[in-house]
Design a protein around this motif. Structure first.
Motif, short mmCIF file in Angstrom:
data_model
loop_
_atom_site.label_atom_id
_atom_site.label_comp_id
_atom_site.label_asym_id
_atom_site.label_seq_id
_atom_site.Cartn_x
_atom_site.Cartn_y
_atom_site.Cartn_z
N LEU A 1 0.87 -1.16 0.00
CA LEU A 1 0.00 0.00 0.00
C LEU A 1 0.91 1.22 0.00
CD1 LEU A 1 -2.84 1.21 0.28
CD2 LEU A 1 -2.57 1.04 2.75
N GLY A 2 0.78 2.07 -1.01
CA GLY A 2 1.69 3.21 -1.14
C GLY A 2 1.33 4.37 -0.24
N HIS A 3 0.11 4.88 -0.37
CA HIS A 3 -0.29 6.07 0.36
C HIS A 3 -1.69 5.91 0.91
CE1 HIS A 3 2.64 7.47 -2.69
NE2 HIS A 3 3.15 8.08 -1.63
N PHE A 4 -1.88 6.44 2.10
CA PHE A 4 -3.20 6.49 2.73
C PHE A 4 -3.43 7.94 3.11
CE2 PHE A 4 -6.10 6.35 6.29
CZ PHE A 4 -7.05 5.42 5.88
N VAL A 5 -4.51 8.53 2.61
CA VAL A 5 -4.80 9.95 2.84
C VAL A 5 -5.72 10.10 4.04
CG1 VAL A 5 -5.96 11.99 1.89
CG2 VAL A 5 -4.50 10.58 0.41
N ARG B 1 5.62 0.58 8.60
CA ARG B 1 6.40 -0.59 8.23
C ARG B 1 6.01 -0.99 6.82
NH1 ARG B 1 4.89 -3.35 12.25
NH2 ARG B 1 3.56 -4.85 11.22
N GLY B 2 6.95 -1.39 6.01
CA GLY B 2 6.66 -1.78 4.64
C GLY B 2 6.72 -0.61 3.67
N GLY B 3 6.92 0.61 4.19
CA GLY B 3 7.08 1.77 3.32
C GLY B 3 5.80 2.51 2.98
N THR B 4 4.66 2.10 3.52
CA THR B 4 3.42 2.83 3.27
C THR B 4 3.51 4.19 3.93
OG1 THR B 4 2.16 0.78 3.22
CG2 THR B 4 0.92 2.80 3.61
N HIS B 5 3.03 5.22 3.23
CA HIS B 5 3.04 6.57 3.77
C HIS B 5 1.63 7.01 4.12
CE1 HIS B 5 7.05 7.35 1.55
NE2 HIS B 5 7.26 6.97 2.80
N LEU B 6 1.48 7.52 5.33
CA LEU B 6 0.24 8.13 5.78
C LEU B 6 0.38 9.62 5.48
CD1 LEU B 6 -2.48 8.19 7.29
CD2 LEU B 6 -1.18 8.24 9.42
N LEU B 7 -0.48 10.13 4.58
CA LEU B 7 -0.43 11.53 4.18
C LEU B 7 -1.47 12.30 4.96
CD1 LEU B 7 -0.31 11.01 0.30
CD2 LEU B 7 1.60 11.04 1.92
N LEU B 8 -1.03 13.28 5.73
CA LEU B 8 -1.91 14.08 6.57
C LEU B 8 -2.12 15.44 5.90
CD1 LEU B 8 -0.10 13.31 9.94
CD2 LEU B 8 -2.23 12.27 9.10
N PHE B 9 -3.37 15.70 5.48
CA PHE B 9 -3.71 16.98 4.85
C PHE B 9 -4.67 17.73 5.75
CE2 PHE B 9 -2.54 14.40 1.18
CZ PHE B 9 -1.77 15.28 0.44
N PRO C 1 -10.33 11.10 1.46
CA PRO C 1 -9.68 10.46 2.60
C PRO C 1 -9.81 8.94 2.49
CG PRO C 1 -11.70 11.57 3.29
CD PRO C 1 -11.49 11.89 1.84
N GLY C 2 -8.80 8.24 2.99
CA GLY C 2 -8.82 6.78 2.96
C GLY C 2 -9.74 6.21 4.02
N GLN C 3 -10.08 4.95 3.84
CA GLN C 3 -10.87 4.22 4.83
C GLN C 3 -10.40 2.79 4.78
OE1 GLN C 3 -13.38 5.51 6.85
NE2 GLN C 3 -13.52 3.56 7.87
N ILE D 1 -8.76 3.70 10.28
CA ILE D 1 -7.57 2.95 9.87
C ILE D 1 -7.30 1.87 10.90
CG2 ILE D 1 -6.01 4.57 11.03
CD1 ILE D 1 -4.02 4.16 8.72
N ASP D 2 -6.81 0.74 10.42
CA ASP D 2 -6.32 -0.24 11.38
C ASP D 2 -4.84 -0.46 11.13
OD1 ASP D 2 -5.97 -2.57 9.58
OD2 ASP D 2 -8.13 -2.86 9.69
#
Length: 148
Positions: free
Chosen positions: A15-19, A52-60, A72-74, A86-87
């Motif tokens: 998973l690359g990015h989570f907004v 972990r794993g390189g996923t980025h949580l993007l905070l806007f 926004p992600g879910q 998010i879990d």
């Protein structure tokens, strides 16, 4: 690709990015880095933390016109926890690992729920909320011993 569980290479994708849209980027950045996510950087109007794993949580910032097109992600699996946004999974696989992680959060001033009595799909877990009231569930891992 081997489908019998003997693959030892890293998975092909992550998973690359989570907004996540938040009221206060600095408060959320501090919150998630104190949970143990890696600080990546703060920029005008956004911040990034790495999992972990390189996923980025993007905070806007909520209400920022320049990010209106970003949804926004879910990511969650608990229908009984309506605010879950998010879990997250710790590296540890045992209830004792989760108890230790939960205790470390309490020492930092967080208020996680008690660990649930019943496991969910093999995971032990607890819940908490971030500064915006987004529900977070923290689970034990069930990753294999292969690199992820």
């Amino acid at each position: 690709m081997n489908t019998h569980g003997t693959e030892t290479r890293l998975p092909a994708l992550a998973l690359g990015h989570f907004v996540m849209k938040v009221r206060d980027i600095d408060a959320s950045y501090d919150f998630y880095t104190e949970l143990g996510l890696r600080a990546f950087g703060a920029f005008p109007g956004m911040a990034i933390v790495e999992m972990r794993g390189g996923t980025h949580l993007l905070l806007f910032r909520k209400g920022d016109d320049s990010t209106d097109t970003l949804l926004p992600g879910q990511v969650g699996q608990r229908p009984d926890f309506a605010s879950e946004k998010i879990d997250l999974m710790i590296a540890g696989q045992t209830k004792a690992d989760l108890e230790s992680y939960r205790a470390s959060l309490i020492v930092k001033g967080y208020s996680p729920s008690p660990i649930a009595n019943e496991a969910l799909y093999g995971h032990h877990y607890f819940s908490m909320q971030d500064p915006d009231g987004h529900g977070i569930t923290v689970y034990t891992s069930h990753c294999s011993d292969k690199p992820v």
